[in-house]
Motif scaffolding. Structure first.
Motif, short mmCIF file in Angstrom:
data_model
loop_
_atom_site.label_atom_id
_atom_site.label_comp_id
_atom_site.label_asym_id
_atom_site.label_seq_id
_atom_site.Cartn_x
_atom_site.Cartn_y
_atom_site.Cartn_z
N THR A 65 0.90 -1.21 0.07
CA THR A 65 -0.10 0.03 0.00
C THR A 65 0.70 1.21 0.17
N HIS A 67 0.57 5.50 1.05
CA HIS A 67 0.08 6.62 1.95
C HIS A 67 0.27 7.99 1.41
N SER A 73 -4.86 6.10 0.40
CA SER A 73 -5.34 5.51 1.73
C SER A 73 -6.84 4.80 1.41
N LEU A 105 1.08 2.46 4.02
CA LEU A 105 -0.23 2.55 4.80
C LEU A 105 -0.19 1.50 5.93
N GLU A 109 -0.37 3.08 9.95
CA GLU A 109 -1.49 2.69 10.67
C GLU A 109 -1.50 1.57 11.51
N THR A 194 7.07 6.89 7.08
CA THR A 194 6.74 5.72 6.62
C THR A 194 7.98 4.87 6.17
#
Ligand code: 5AD
Ligand code: SF4
Length: 468
Positions: A65, A67, A73, A105, A109, A194
């Protein structure tokens, strides 16, 4: 940004092909993620998984993923909703599905993903995905495993080499990550959070990987990193080496015909790297150099640490050593506080420099970044209007650049067969898709091609002579 499906997993460890489990890796976001997705497919292959044609027949589904903007997202969560239904359907048919969320992501998260989508079995960040086999085993016993560590060990040295058949399937142009992470902290950007701090792979590890790829048929390498021109990997004596000598060493690998690098920061375009553009034949005359804005006030607020004039100076110096170089860039419109006049300055800069192709984005507030907290957030309709105007100008320049290629001879690396019998498709040094009549035996070769026509997104050419 393009979405890529990485359709490859084991052919190796499947004693009985039909009963072997299947893996499907889907990549969102940037080229770094495409590379990571391929490496996760290699890990799955090592665990005995074969390639799945789609998520429906996959026992293991990995979403790698992104972000970078809010939409990236949101897209993942809606995809996860669909995959939960698929997982339930397969479960009713007595088939187990393991769902992995990897990438940026996942890093940002973590466990929150499990709360929002309990069907997820594993959450793994970009710095710890080499542990995927262990994590899958853990999740088999207890679903809901989260690993968002920034481990001390070198991820790359723990990844299995890509199987030669997987490399061949991925094509003649390949990405190699040479540097990851970022210490620059542009105020709009999630990457430092990230992907973590900047770190460079050692020269010898990169060259071994390139040699392996070249032996498996790869002819073009794009050296990638979030801040690739800040590369400073160690040589065998432990001394730091910059990007220019790394490119020169990669160009000397037998079989490698062409090199590119992305993405660069203007402040890291040092003299040696600029000189390399004039000196190294294998380095394509194409440079992706994001500038983000044409306003000094906005650049300062973005913490870009350079002015518009510094950017133009870099462009001038690169053009002086390599007059046929083409440029591309990234732009953000509607950054907090951006006035109409400041936006006009971006248009002025685009007109002054002239780009062959570029990406423009509406500013998207990312939680945890300084710009998200700034006063003067720009209204959506204003952002949309500015984006439309900028994209129109960039598209005009792209088409003008393509038109100017008609009649020129370009070195095209042929990559795959075309849609019609007898046609092959390749890429020019400027990343344009080029179609030509020619035998499939020329795939993997660089040929001189006279450009004879163009359509919306590609050029038509006539092979003049082989050059490789
Ligand atoms: N909003 C919009 N665009 C962004 N980019 C990075 N962060 C954001 C953000 N918060 C763009 C930049 C960068 C590219 C990869 O994505 O232009 O160069
Ligand atoms: Fe997206 Fe940035 Fe992560 Fe690439 S590094 S996947 S662009 S957030």
């Amino acid at each position: 940004m393009p979405e890529t499906t990485v359709l490859d997993a084991a052919r190796r460890a499947a004693p009985n092909e039909s009963s072997a489990p299947r893996a499907f890796v889907k990549s969102f976001g940037c080229q770094m993620n495409v590379y990571d997705s391929q490496r996760m497919a290699d890990l799955a292959a090592g665990e005995g998984y074969r390639e799945a044609a789609g998520p429906e027949d996959a026992d293991l589904i990995v979403l790698n993923t992104c972000h970078i903007r809010e939409r990236a997202s949101e897209k993942i969560y809606s995809e996860l909703g669909k995959l939960r239904e698929l997982k339930e359907e397969r479960s009713r048919a007595g088939r187990r599905t393991t769902l992995v969320v990897a990438g940026c992501l996942a890093q940002a998260e973590g466990g929150e993903i499990l709360r929002r989508q309990p069907a997820v079995d594993v959450v793994v960040g970009p710095q710890s995905y080499h542990r995927l086999p262990e994590l899958l085993r853990e999740a088999e016993a207890r679903p809901g495993v989260v690993d968002t560590d920034f481990p001390a060990e070198d991820k790359f040295s723990r990844l299995p080499a890509s199987a030669p058949e997987a490399v061949a399937r991925r094509g003649v142009a390949a990405f190699v990550t040479v540097q990851e992470g970022c210490d620059k902290f542009c105020s709009f950007c999630v990457v430092p959070y990230t992907r973590g701090a900047e770190s460079s792979r050692p020269v010898s590890a990169i060259l071994s990987e390139i040699e392996h790829l070249a032996r498996s048929g790869v002819r073009e390498i794009m050296l990638i990193g979030q801040n690739v021109n800040a590369y400073h990997g160690a040589d065998r004596q432990g001394r730091p080496v910059g990007l220019a000598p790394l490119i020169a060493a990669a160009a000397a690998v037998p079989g490698i015909l062409r090199l590119r690098y992305a993405t660069s920061h203007p402040n890291d375009m040092d003299d040696e790297l600029i000189a390399a553009h004039g000196r190294l034949e294998a380095l394509t005359p194409y440079l992706h150099l994001p500038v983000q804005s044409g306003s000094d006030r906005v650049l300062a607020s973005m913490n870009r640490r350079h002015r518009v004039a510094d950017y133009i100076n870099v462009v001038d110096r690169v053009r002086a050593v390599r007059p046929d170089i083409a440029l591309s860039s990234d732009f953000i419109v509607g950054y907090p506080g951006e006035t109409d006049a400041e936006f006009q300055a971006t248009l002025d800069l685009v007109r002054e420099v002239g780009f062959a192709s570029s990406y423009a984005f509406k500013y998207s507030a990312r939680p945890g970044t300084p710009a998200a907290e700034m006063a003067g957030q720009v209204d959506e309709p204003v952002k949309a209007e500015r984006l439309g105007a900028l994209q129109a100008l960039l598209e005009e320049q792209r088409q003008a650049f393509n038109r100017a290629c008609v009649g020129r001879r370009l070195a095209v690396l042929f990559e795959k067969p075309g849609r019609h019998e007898g046609q092959i498709i390749g890429r020019s040094p400027y990343m344009q898709a080029v179609f030509a009549e020619g035998p499939a035996s020329r795939i993997g070769e660089i040929a001189e091609v006279e450009i004879v026509g163009l359509s919306a997104n590609s050029l038509r050419g006539r092979i003049v002579s082989p050059t490789s």
